[in-house]
Design a protein around this motif. Structure first.
Motif, mmCIF file in Angstrom:
data_model
loop_
_atom_site.group_PDB
_atom_site.id
_atom_site.type_symbol
_atom_site.label_atom_id
_atom_site.label_comp_id
_atom_site.label_asym_id
_atom_site.label_seq_id
_atom_site.Cartn_x
_atom_site.Cartn_y
_atom_site.Cartn_z
ATOM 1 N N CYS B 250 0.860 -1.188 0.000
ATOM 2 C CA CYS B 250 0.000 0.000 0.000
ATOM 3 C C CYS B 250 0.886 1.224 0.000
ATOM 4 O O CYS B 250 1.574 1.487 0.977
ATOM 5 C CB CYS B 250 -1.014 0.028 1.133
ATOM 6 S SG CYS B 250 -0.649 -0.867 2.617
ATOM 7 N N GLU B 295 -6.361 3.211 0.499
ATOM 8 C CA GLU B 295 -7.077 2.981 1.752
ATOM 9 C C GLU B 295 -7.837 1.659 1.685
ATOM 10 O O GLU B 295 -7.868 0.895 2.643
ATOM 11 C CB GLU B 295 -8.021 4.155 2.043
ATOM 12 C CG GLU B 295 -8.520 4.238 3.468
ATOM 13 C CD GLU B 295 -9.711 3.338 3.742
ATOM 14 O OE1 GLU B 295 -9.785 2.801 4.852
ATOM 15 O OE2 GLU B 295 -10.551 3.147 2.843
ATOM 16 N N SER B 296 -8.433 1.375 0.549
ATOM 17 C CA SER B 296 -9.228 0.140 0.459
ATOM 18 C C SER B 296 -8.358 -1.089 0.232
ATOM 19 O O SER B 296 -8.802 -2.215 0.421
ATOM 20 C CB SER B 296 -10.255 0.270 -0.664
ATOM 21 O OG SER B 296 -9.592 0.236 -1.908
ATOM 22 N N TRP B 325 -0.989 3.423 4.526
ATOM 23 C CA TRP B 325 -2.434 3.267 4.578
ATOM 24 C C TRP B 325 -3.028 4.335 5.493
ATOM 25 O O TRP B 325 -4.014 4.987 5.161
ATOM 26 C CB TRP B 325 -2.782 1.856 5.087
ATOM 27 C CG TRP B 325 -4.225 1.713 5.399
ATOM 28 C CD1 TRP B 325 -5.236 1.473 4.516
ATOM 29 C CD2 TRP B 325 -4.842 1.847 6.689
ATOM 30 N NE1 TRP B 325 -6.437 1.464 5.171
ATOM 31 C CE2 TRP B 325 -6.220 1.688 6.510
ATOM 32 C CE3 TRP B 325 -4.352 2.093 7.974
ATOM 33 C CZ2 TRP B 325 -7.124 1.759 7.562
ATOM 34 C CZ3 TRP B 325 -5.255 2.169 9.029
ATOM 35 C CH2 TRP B 325 -6.616 2.001 8.818
ATOM 36 N N ALA B 328 -3.229 7.622 3.969
ATOM 37 C CA ALA B 328 -4.376 7.719 3.070
ATOM 38 C C ALA B 328 -5.627 8.051 3.873
ATOM 39 O O ALA B 328 -6.426 8.909 3.495
ATOM 40 C CB ALA B 328 -4.556 6.413 2.307
ATOM 41 N N LEU B 329 -5.770 7.376 5.009
ATOM 42 C CA LEU B 329 -6.911 7.616 5.882
ATOM 43 C C LEU B 329 -6.925 9.091 6.319
ATOM 44 O O LEU B 329 -7.959 9.746 6.323
ATOM 45 C CB LEU B 329 -6.784 6.710 7.112
ATOM 46 C CG LEU B 329 -8.040 6.462 7.918
ATOM 47 C CD1 LEU B 329 -9.022 5.658 7.093
ATOM 48 C CD2 LEU B 329 -7.697 5.717 9.203
#
Lengths: 441, 541
Positions: B250, B295-296, B325, B328-329
């Motif tokens: 990620c 994120e996903s 990750w 991204a959040l």
């Protein structure tokens, strides 16, 4: 798709490089606009945000002289594109792609969006072809390979400029194949830029330069590297050239990013830099690479000046997480008069393993570099001990290791303005290790 | 149902589509960009777009997919390379060229491939969700086809079938295929969670010997840049003794992903002698691919991992890196103008993270078997500061900490696992297993720790009095400790030494400790260390 060009005179506010426009019909994110200022100037801008019929525009170039009454904004229905073609070679442009070398604009063959699409990870070819920089500490110990991104972390006052200038004219492929340099100056002072000018002039058509000086518009500082990388991708993947992109200085870029982000009223992250700085830097750095089945390559050498010599500052820190290693300059080595002052212990080239050895550099390369690293690291450790107990209190073997550390810096790291071929680098390493056979392991 | 785009700010887009639920998947604009509903206010829904959306305009159409973001689960996933939305990257390459463009949504698995389907179920059997109704052979594993819901089988097919042919029909006439879809943010169900008991052999001496991991356990690997997180994770991905590996990059570097893909294509699994990639699923969302898909990506990946766990297999999930990750959040949260918590991360960082990490474990599956899902999660603390929120949030929910040390990395000591600050809560349980095979394991581990610990103390003394000032016994200890560090704890991932089986691990440490004891005994008898070392250097090896 709109058929007619839309023009508006509904500017409601101007804040820093941002323009707020009302009653706009069907704008697009990232759409390019032309702004006609009351004084007759023409500026370009880009749509950043759209709320219903309100549009936020980022203006390239200064907003000075714009007002809410007479300024008009024309929507183009297209995203920002860079003009491309063979004519770009040998030219110097500003941060908005206007020529600043007193020559007319070249005739573009076509245009590409400046926001490059990411290379499909499956299409990427792993970087493994050696590029010779002429510096022993890089070629021998932190080898640069085609398609890699390897930043130079420097401190204020260290000779990163001299190194960059040397890299411009001495980097080459071992087989002497065609090699193009894209030079991007971001927020440089005139004094600093003077330094590179002569070198660029001597390079004739082997380069393209994008120059945004310290007193040029800040927004163009964000645009210039994107234009440059779009050009680099075209030279590499369509015109099949190996391209080395040198960007100096990314710290100025990040500061510009912070400035614009604050103007956009975004929530600040660490030290006021925007929370999306990692993604933003990645959108630049990740454009380096090679592609399966295509000939060219984009290699990236950005310079980052570490504020307060701090490698954990958000700019070098985030850069380090995206790039494949780093070359760290040391104030201490510089004080000792060693040039280039590359401190090899915290320096690292993550991709060198595949780019060295037989068929690339020389079969003894890996061995030599491992031995140098190990022995020098030991010597550096012992320097702390020496500071406490003095040289006399140490074992004979340890004293020898201390000598090695000194000689390594003086003979191998230090090379002055002289260029070394990879063979000369490895021979120097071999000679040094021969002198210290009993302690080198 | 159709709506339109009403406002756009980066990847955050507002649409006037009614009757949406949080988490629903929508298609935005004329180029059909994938998005997910993250907020609903009165008549406006806020959508996070997973793809580059420059050029998207106000008034463009929006349609709903009628449900949340899902992944397709079925045979053919192994060996696959996907992005954060489970789009098959090789197919995107074939259809769209070398650069990933927006708006493509091919089916994730090969639907035309023929599988030999066998079953021991018959018409009239009532099966519960998660039970196997048939199976196929996928590489080295027996791939169970699992019921997506409860149902009574009416008609069953066997033999050569593709994923487009129904394998069975349910009593309510609904066809049952070899694949089904599952929402990524919903953990797949199981009967019960069991305590992890079996060691997961990573082949890294330092980990297996000092800080072992269990199948079903969670380890986190924090380290600043350049400390070798990626190399360590990739080495473990290659050699760990599990059935299936799910590796998610990620926000990783594209060139490193490319290196991984190249190597997995060439290497073979030392145990099954089959290509390594056949047991591996890779989810690659490199750092310049869209933030929302990053994120996903961990949810997409973990759902595939759970699916193989549900077949009763041992699955290892590796993420590089969880910090990217979390970034991204944070970016998404900031775009939604949510009130930030510590360091700008949303206040739900901890709960979101633990919800995800708790998907690991040993479970009794719905079909009655036992499967495990282990996780090794790399974390990249900014400025190598381990007090930062992501590292701390991970620490609370993981059972082992492999702390990577910048100083060790600078010395080219790899893996740069700090042996004084790392720990494993699984140590005792794992030890019980290792001792069965090698009874001296526990004793040697204690000796090894002791030597390293005493070296630390001695080094401080040596800095004051110099090596010359140390007694022979202490100098010997420092020499042994150095050997343990350089010859045992260091392991070059680019050579044959990359994987060490427990048997060879115990042999190496036995030799080192035995030599130390032998020299100690000689010292006790009055010999001088320098003489002993000279002899040792000249002795035939």
């Amino acid at each position: 798709m709109r058929l007619a060009e839309h023009q508006y005179r509904s500017v409601s506010a101007i804040r820093g490089p941002l323009l707020f426009l009302e009653k706009v019909f069907a704008a697009r994110l990232g759409e390019l606009v032309r702004i006609d200022a009351p004084d007759g100037r023409t500026l370009t801008g880009e749509v950043l945000k759209i709320f219903g019929d309100q549009v936020l525009i980022q203006v390239f170039g200064g907003t000075q002289g714009l007002d809410t009454k007479r300024t008009s904004v024309n929507f183009s229905d297209a995203v920002m594109r860079a003009p491309l073609g063979a004519g770009v070679l040998g030219r110097v442009f500003d941060g908005s792609f206007r020529p600043i070398d007193d020559l007319p604009m070249f005739i573009p063959e076509f245009r590409q969006p400046v926001i490059g699409a990411p290379i499909n990870p499956v299409a990427r070819a792993h970087p493994e072809e050696f590029i010779e920089t002429g510096f022993s500490t890089i070629d021998g110990l932190n080898t640069l390979v085609k398609g890699q991104k390897l930043p130079i972390f420097t401190c204020a006052g260290l000779p990163a400029r001299e190194m960059t200038e040397q890299l411009l004219h001495q980097a080459r492929l071992p087989d002497g194949g065609p090699f193009v340099l894209v030079f991007v100056a971001l927020g440089l002072t005139h004094f600093e830029y003077q330094f590179y000018r002569q070198t660029l002039e001597n390079m004739q058509s082997r380069f393209v330069a994008f120059v945004n000086l310290a007193d040029d518009p800040v927004v163009e500082r964000l645009l210039a590297p994107r234009l440059a990388l779009t050009v680099a991708e075209d030279l590499a993947f369509r015109q099949e050239m190996d391209v080395l992109v040198i960007i100096t200085d990314m710290t100025n870029y990040c500061d510009a990013l912070r400035e614009i982000s604050t103007a956009r009223e975004e929530l600040p992250g660490r030290r006021g830099y925007p929370g999306h700085m990692y993604s933003d830097l990645a959108s630049l750095y990740e454009r380096a690479g090679r592609i399966h089945g295509r000939k060219g390559s984009v290699t990236l050498l950005p310079t980052v000046t570490m504020p307060e010599d701090d490698i954990t500052h958000p700019i070098p820190d985030l850069t380090g997480y995206i790039t494949e290693g780093q070359l760290v300059l040391s104030r201490e080595l510089h004080q000792k008069g060693i040039y280039p002052p590359i401190d090899v212990l915290p320096s690292l080239s993550r991709l060198m393993q595949h780019g060295i050895g037989k068929g690339q550099t020389r079969s003894d390369h890996r061995d030599l570099s491992n031995q140098l690293y190990r022995t020098y690291a030991k010597g550096c450790d012992l320097r702390r001990l020496e500071a406490v107990v003095g040289r006399d209190g140490m074992l004979a073997e340890d004293r020898k290791l201390l000598d090695f550390a000194d000689r390594f810096e003086a003979d191998f790291v230090h090379q002055g303005s002289k260029r070394r071929t990879i063979d000369e680098t490895l021979d120097t390493a071999q000679a040094l290790l021969d002198d210290f056979r009993e302690v080198a392991r | 149902m159709n709506g339109t785009v009403t406002s756009i700010s980066g990847a955050t887009v507002c649409v006037d589509l009614l009757d949406l639920k949080i988490g629903d998947r929508v298609f935005v604009g004329t180029s059909h960009l994938t998005g997910e509903v993250v907020r609903i206010d009165d008549k406006i829904a806020t959508v996070q777009v997973f793809e580059e959306n420059r050029g998207l305009g106000i008034g463009e159409p929006v349609t709903t997919a009628g449900g949340p973001l899902t992944v397709a689960l079925g045979p053919g996933l192994l060996g696959g390379i996907f992005d954060g939305l489970q789009r098959p990257l090789p197919l995107l390459l074939e259809n769209g060229g070398d650069f990933v463009s927006s708006g493509q949504n091919p089916f994730p698995i090969d639907r035309k491939k023929i599988w030999a389907v066998t079953t021991n179920k018959k018409s009239g059997d009532h099966l519960h969700s998660g039970e196997a109704f048939a199976k196929v052979r996928e590489g080295h594993i027996e791939h169970l086809l699992l019921m997506p819901q409860d149902g009574t089988l009416q008609q069953l097919e066997e033999g050569r079938l593709t994923l487009e042919n129904p394998v069975a029909t349910l009593a309510d006439k609904q066809p049952l295929y070899g694949w089904h879809s599952w929402p990524v943010r919903k953990a797949r169900p199981y009967q019960s969670k069991l305590p992890p008991t079996r060691p997961l052999v990573t082949g890294q001496r330092c980990l297996d010997f000092l800080f072992p991991l269990l199948k079903g356990g969670v380890a986190m690997v924090p380290g600043g840049f350049g400390t070798g997180k990626t190399v360590l994770e990739q080495t473990i991905a290659k050699f760990a003794d599990v059935d299936v590996v799910v590796y998610v990059g990620c926000g990783e570097r594209g060139n490193e992903m490319a290196g991984l893909l190249d190597e997995f294509g060439e290497l073979e699994d030392p145990r099954t002698k089959r290509p390594l990639k056949e047991r591996t699923i890779i989810v690659a969302n490199t750092s310049n691919m869209p933030v929302a898909a990053r994120e996903s990506s961990i949810f997409t990946a973990v759902t595939m991992a759970e699916y193989y766990r549900d077949m009763g297999l041992d699955v290892l999930f590796l993420a590089d890196s969880l910090s990217r990750w979390a970034e991204a959040l944070r970016e998404i949260s900031s775009a939604l103008e949510e009130m930030p918590g510590e360091d700008g991360y949303p206040t739900y960082l901890g709960s979101r993270l633990s919800g995800f990490i708790e998907r690991a474990g040993v479970v009794k599956t719905l079909s009655g078997g036992q499967g495990s899902l282990s996780m090794i999660l790399a974390v990249s603390p900014p400025g190598a500061d381990f007090a930062e929120p992501v590292t701390q949030a991970c620490l609370r929910v993981s059972g082992a900490l492999y702390m990577l040390d910048t100083q060790l990395a600078h010395r080219r000591h790899f893996p740069a696992i700090n042996w004084t600050q790392s720990f494993s809560l699984y140590s005792d349980t794992a030890m019980a297993h290792f001792v069965e095979e090698h009874e001296e394991w526990a004793k040697l581990q204690a000796r090894c720790r002791d030597i390293l610990q005493r070296e630390d103390a001695l080094r401080e003394v040596a800095e004051v009095v110099g090596m010359e000032g140390l007694q022979d016994g202490d100098r010997l200890l420092m020499r042994t400790a150095e050997k343990i560090r350089l010859d045992f704890l260091c392991q070059n991932s680019f050579t044959e030494d990359a994987f060490a089986a427990p048997k060879s691990t115990i042999e190496s440490i036995t030799t080192l400790v035995a030599e130390h004891d032998q020299l100690s005994a000689a010292l006790a008898n009055g010999a001088l260390l320098d003489d002993l070392l000279k002899e040792a250097a000249h002795a035939p090896r």
